[in-house]
Design a protein around this motif. Structure first.
Motif, mmCIF file in Angstrom:
data_model
loop_
_atom_site.group_PDB
_atom_site.id
_atom_site.type_symbol
_atom_site.label_atom_id
_atom_site.label_comp_id
_atom_site.label_asym_id
_atom_site.label_seq_id
_atom_site.Cartn_x
_atom_site.Cartn_y
_atom_site.Cartn_z
ATOM 1 N N VAL A 183 28.846 -53.361 28.482
ATOM 2 C CA VAL A 183 29.393 -52.677 27.315
ATOM 3 C C VAL A 183 29.046 -53.398 26.020
ATOM 4 O O VAL A 183 28.806 -54.602 26.008
ATOM 5 N N VAL B 155 29.107 -47.631 26.247
ATOM 6 C CA VAL B 155 28.020 -47.810 27.205
ATOM 7 C C VAL B 155 27.429 -46.429 27.482
ATOM 8 O O VAL B 155 28.136 -45.425 27.440
ATOM 9 N N GLY B 156 26.134 -46.382 27.726
ATOM 10 C CA GLY B 156 25.478 -45.127 28.079
ATOM 11 C C GLY B 156 24.949 -44.358 26.886
ATOM 12 O O GLY B 156 25.077 -44.780 25.741
ATOM 13 N N MET C 260 33.971 -45.419 33.705
ATOM 14 C CA MET C 260 32.856 -45.692 32.798
ATOM 15 C C MET C 260 31.565 -45.910 33.586
ATOM 16 O O MET C 260 30.509 -45.389 33.212
ATOM 17 N N LYS D 217 28.328 -43.430 32.896
ATOM 18 C CA LYS D 217 27.420 -44.023 31.906
ATOM 19 C C LYS D 217 25.990 -43.507 31.965
ATOM 20 O O LYS D 217 25.290 -43.548 30.965
ATOM 21 N N LYS E 60 27.644 -40.967 26.828
ATOM 22 C CA LYS E 60 28.003 -42.160 26.061
ATOM 23 C C LYS E 60 29.507 -42.303 26.242
ATOM 24 O O LYS E 60 30.284 -41.461 25.797
#
Length: 89
Positions: A29, A46-47, A69, A73, A77
């Motif tokens: 992250v 993240v992502g 998450m 991800k 986002k």
């Protein structure tokens, strides 16, 4: 609104159970802060893709969403915040 979000999370939980239970998103992250009328609010991202926002309950923090998450991800986002007075906010 809170009930609707809780219902959505409960409905998504079985779909997200394929995420590796041992995966840890901590090192992936990016940490950010935003000023909210003089109070720094901490959030992580993240992502890539459309945004999915996770807001924890009391007395938790952003890390409680780590499994969701990790599962999302690759397609979204994912943003998870620490509400005012918790963790780094």
């Amino acid at each position: 609104m809170v009930r609707l979000l809780s219902l959505i999370v409960l409905l998504l939980a079985p779909l997200l159970s394929h995420a590796d239970a041992g995966s840890d998103i901590w090192d992936e992250v990016e940490h950010h802060y935003v000023d909210s009328d003089g109070v720094n609010i901490h959030y992580v991202t993240v992502g890539e893709g459309p945004v999915v926002l996770f807001v924890h309950g009391v007395p938790n923090w952003w890390y409680d969403w780590r499994h969701q998450m990790a599962a999302l991800k690759d397609s979204y986002k994912v943003v998870a915040m620490d509400t005012r007075g918790y963790n780094d906010s």
